[in-house]
Design an enzyme around this catalytic site. Structure first.
Site, short mmCIF file in Angstrom:
data_model
loop_
_atom_site.label_atom_id
_atom_site.label_comp_id
_atom_site.label_asym_id
_atom_site.label_seq_id
_atom_site.Cartn_x
_atom_site.Cartn_y
_atom_site.Cartn_z
N ASN A 59 12.43 0.07 -6.53
CA ASN A 59 12.62 -0.53 -7.84
C ASN A 59 11.34 -0.45 -8.65
O ASN A 59 10.30 -0.93 -8.20
CB ASN A 59 13.01 -2.00 -7.71
CG ASN A 59 13.27 -2.65 -9.04
OD1 ASN A 59 14.20 -2.27 -9.75
ND2 ASN A 59 12.43 -3.59 -9.43
N GLU A 60 11.40 0.21 -9.79
CA GLU A 60 10.27 0.23 -10.73
C GLU A 60 8.93 0.45 -10.03
O GLU A 60 8.02 -0.38 -10.12
CB GLU A 60 10.24 -1.06 -11.56
CG GLU A 60 11.47 -1.23 -12.42
CD GLU A 60 11.46 -2.51 -13.27
OE1 GLU A 60 10.71 -3.44 -12.93
OE2 GLU A 60 12.19 -2.55 -14.27
N CYS A 102 -7.18 -0.05 -0.87
CA CYS A 102 -7.58 -0.30 0.52
C CYS A 102 -8.30 0.92 1.10
O CYS A 102 -8.34 1.97 0.48
CB CYS A 102 -6.35 -0.65 1.37
SG CYS A 102 -5.37 0.78 1.85
N CYS A 143 0.85 -1.18 0.00
CA CYS A 143 0.00 0.00 0.00
C CYS A 143 0.89 1.24 0.00
O CYS A 143 1.88 1.30 0.72
CB CYS A 143 -0.87 -0.03 1.25
SG CYS A 143 -1.77 1.50 1.51
N LYS A 174 15.49 -16.97 -12.70
CA LYS A 174 16.71 -17.76 -12.88
C LYS A 174 17.09 -17.96 -14.35
O LYS A 174 18.21 -18.33 -14.64
CB LYS A 174 16.63 -19.10 -12.14
CG LYS A 174 15.50 -20.03 -12.56
CD LYS A 174 15.55 -21.29 -11.69
CE LYS A 174 14.35 -22.19 -11.91
NZ LYS A 174 13.09 -21.60 -11.41
N GLU A 210 18.81 -0.49 -16.26
CA GLU A 210 18.75 -1.93 -16.52
C GLU A 210 18.64 -2.16 -18.02
O GLU A 210 18.03 -1.37 -18.74
CB GLU A 210 17.52 -2.57 -15.86
CG GLU A 210 17.55 -2.64 -14.36
CD GLU A 210 16.30 -3.35 -13.80
OE1 GLU A 210 15.65 -4.11 -14.55
OE2 GLU A 210 15.98 -3.13 -12.63
N CYS A 270 -3.28 0.80 -5.11
CA CYS A 270 -3.89 0.08 -3.99
C CYS A 270 -5.28 0.66 -3.76
O CYS A 270 -5.48 1.88 -3.85
CB CYS A 270 -3.03 0.24 -2.75
SG CYS A 270 -3.73 -0.50 -1.26
ZN LIG Z 1 -3.68 1.19 0.29
#
Ligand SMILES: [Zn+2]
Length: 680
Positions: free
Chosen positions: A168-169, A176, A134, A375, A326, A174
């Site tokens: 990262n990225e 909620c 979140c 991997k 990257e 969210c």
């Molecule tokens: Zn949230």
């Protein structure tokens, strides 16, 4: 409202960093995950040997290391990180130190379930994957601040640490209850605490949707409100602002403790969940992750998109060089089918980034993981563990070549042309219903207008509608459907003062709140600037095409077109079919000292290139190119790259120093497949 932490270094200081050259060499390295090999000290030692062999000068460490750094709440383990940072430093490898918020320890999610993300379904996710948090949760924000503070305190004076890599990225959203409440707070601020204003701007009288209390508003969902485009636009802005606010929370302790260490976070291509143009202003340096699908038989179109995206990121901070944080040394594992690129293609792809303004070539990742989701994602060191691989040799060769290109570090490209690609306009285009609901890719339309310049060797800036137009000879605004406050006036001023402005179909229909402009399109004063009135717009199904005659040639009209009247404007091309045959489709209007062009239709072939040939914009170097090759000038270095599937011949206009191979070059030069030159 999400908690906003403003403990960052002063604005002036950050403005200065925009001009600052952070490194004096091209950074060559990438994500290094020694925590995955913490029980294999011999592998750490071998990594040092191999990094030097591959001409690696930088390692990005700790991106997903939270559970290693804080195995239990309040219990920290930095010894392994101390050791590896020292080891990297001893071996002459600089460190970009990451903050670990992109993925969290299981204990954290178990103890504080509110940190986990709630999807649009309303169901809270279980623990797992990454980016599963979140953005609003005060607990998560506090925990992130806390671990970041620990990192900053411990490594503030470590000589290897040269930059912060935040999370990262960033991505996702969210739904909620905390986020719902934060959304309502965001709306209260945006609409001056007035539900009347919100009801008006959302046109809530339609379908009887007036709200009478803020608590009646929820995030857009497929099972709830999802047809109010103004609301969806607000949600996009809120989610984007939440990411920025989350980032500001993350960096607060870093700015406080390590004010001189620059900060970046890695963006993802033209990901539309965050307004990168807005976010970029908060960074010291922009970086992005570049994963074209090379060797899929479409290398030239992949090169076009990569070039466009590089230029978009370069333009976000006034042309400041950026990092390619990257890229894959080999194949990825997340395309549907993961074709192995030639080593030469990977090399050319990296050089393309440098040519467009990257001061780094970095990979995900250094050493292939033994287990886990990635991997089989390409890495510099494969599971075999040694240097005798095709991929390793290619990276080592590239590393050697990058060392010869230190001259370009910090170098800018001067662009005479700008294309407006604006994140918020992209959201507005995505949300409206009408005309053609299937074929309306904004990015594709912008790339179409970019391609002729790339082919010709002209640098282009990719800017937002809020950026300064005045420094360009030509500004093109494909599909500028939404106009933010004042954009119409700024276009007028630009043209009045001698600029050339090209607009295309569906320009100026709605304001920043997604309300249609009244009084005819395009909005307000733009009818006068372009000398036209757009009376109606037509959606064209796949099996119906109109055509336009322009300059003695016929062009297909596909997907959508405007039926315009040339009032003051001169007609340059007209429709040939349907009830609007004979009406203008391409116009020009002299306005003040400049000209405003309107292209009322969409064409997927060569109209843009033919139309743009009337503008006398010289290439950045007089090198004669051939199809599939292109040039890019950065500082005083000219890069020439061959993305065609065959060798190509080009002609140099004068004698150049060949920075990669040494010696001088002049006249006819043959570039092999994936060949490139860096000329000075
Ligand atoms: Zn949230």
């Amino acid at each position: 409202m999400p908690e906003f932490i403003s403990g960052i270094s002063c604005y002036e200081k950050r403005m200065k960093t925009m001009e600052k050259k952070f490194f004096d060499k091209i950074i060559h390295g990438g994500d290094y995950n020694p925590d995955q090999w913490v029980n294999f000290p011999e592998i750490w030692d071998e990594d040092m040997r191999l990094m030097k062999l591959a001409h690696i000068n930088s390692a990005t460490v700790g991106i997903f290391s939270w559970s290693m750094l804080e195995p239990e709440e309040g219990v920290y383990n930095f010894e392994w990180l101390d050791k590896i940072l020292d080891k990297l430093h001893e071996n002459g490898i600089e460190v970009i130190l990451a903050t670990p918020s992109g993925a969290r320890p299981a204990w954290l999610a178990q103890k504080y379930p509110e940190v986990l993300r709630v999807e649009e379904t309303g169901i809270r996710n279980e623990y797992g994957v990454r980016h599963n948090h979140c953005l609003t949760s005060p607990v998560y924000r506090e925990k992130v601040r806390n671990i970041n503070r620990k990192l900053a305190e411990r490594y503030k004076d470590h000589p290897a640490v040269k930059m912060w890599h935040i999370s990262n990225e960033y991505c996702g959203e969210c739904h909620c209850e905390l986020c719902q409440e934060a959304f309502r707070d965001w709306l209260k601020e945006y609409y001056h605490n007035s539900l009347d204003e919100l009801n008006f701007k959302w046109w809530n009288g339609f379908w009887s949707h007036q709200v009478t209390d803020w608590s009646q508003i929820n995030s857009p969902k497929f099972r709830g409100e999802n047809h109010v485009s103004a609301m969806k636009l607000c949600w996009n802005r809120f989610v984007s602002d939440s990411h920025i606010s989350f980032y500001e929370n993350e960096i607060a302790p870093l700015r406080e403790i390590t004010p001189d260490i620059p900060i970046t976070t890695n963006f993802m291509r033209m990901y539309d969940g965050i307004d990168y143009q807005k976010f970029a202003k908060k960074l010291d340096l922009v970086s992005w992750d570049n994963y074209p699908a090379w060797d899929n038989g479409r290398n030239e179109s992949e090169a076009l998109e990569a070039a466009f995206v590089h230029d978009a990121f370069r333009s976000m901070r006034n042309g400041q060089p950026f990092f390619m944080m990257e890229s894959t040394p080999s194949q990825v594992n997340w395309h549907n089918v993961n074709k192995l690129p030639k080593a030469e293609m990977q090399e050319l792809s990296s050089i393309q980034a440098v040519a467009h303004g990257a001061d780094s070539v970095q990979y995900f990742q250094w050493r292939k993981s033994r287990g886990g989701h990635e991997k089989y994602h390409g890495a510099v060191v494969d599971h075999c563990g040694h240097e005798n691989t095709r991929v390793f040799k290619g990276i080592a060769k590239l590393g050697e070549n990058l060392e010869k290109l230190s001259d370009v570090v910090g170098g800018y490209s001067e662009a005479k042309v700008a294309i407006i690609y604006d994140w918020e306009n992209g959201w507005a285009i995505k949300h409206f219903h009408g005309f053609n609901n299937i074929n309306r890719s904004y990015l594709e339309e912008c790339k179409k207008w970019y391609a002729p310049f790339m082919k010709k060797g002209v640098a282009v800036d990719i800017i937002s509608m809020e950026d300064d137009f005045s420094k360009y000879d030509l500004v093109i605004s494909p599909f500028l459907y939404m106009l933010k406050d004042g954009t119409d006036k700024r276009i007028e001023e630009y043209v009045e003062n001698g600029g050339n402005f090209v607009a295309t179909y569906l320009t100026g229909l709605v304001d920043k709140d997604d309300l249609c402009f009244l009084g005819g399109f395009p909005a307000n004063n733009l009818k006068k600037v372009f000398g036209i009135w757009n009376e109606e717009s037509d959606g064209l199904p796949e099996n119906i095409k109109n055509s336009v005659s322009y300059n003695g040639k016929k062009y297909d009209v596909v997907h959508v077109c405007d039926i315009i009247h040339a009032n003051e404007a001169e007609t340059l091309g007209s429709y040939e079919k349907d009830f609007y045959a004979g009406q203008p489709a391409v116009t020009v209007n002299s306005y003040g000292k400049g000209k405003a062009y309107y292209v009322a239709f969409r064409n997927d072939d060569d109209f843009a290139e033919d139309f743009l040939s009337q503008f006398d914009i010289a290439p950045d170097a007089d090198i004669q190119l051939s199809a599939g090759t292109y040039l890019r000038k950065r500082g005083d270095v000219v890069f020439v790259m061959n993305f065609a599937d065959e060798e190509k011949t080009i002609y140099l206009d004068k004698e150049y120093t060949d920075l990669i191979n040494g010696g001088n070059l002049n006249g006819e030069v043959t570039l092999p497949v994936c060949g490139y030159l860096a000329l000075k």
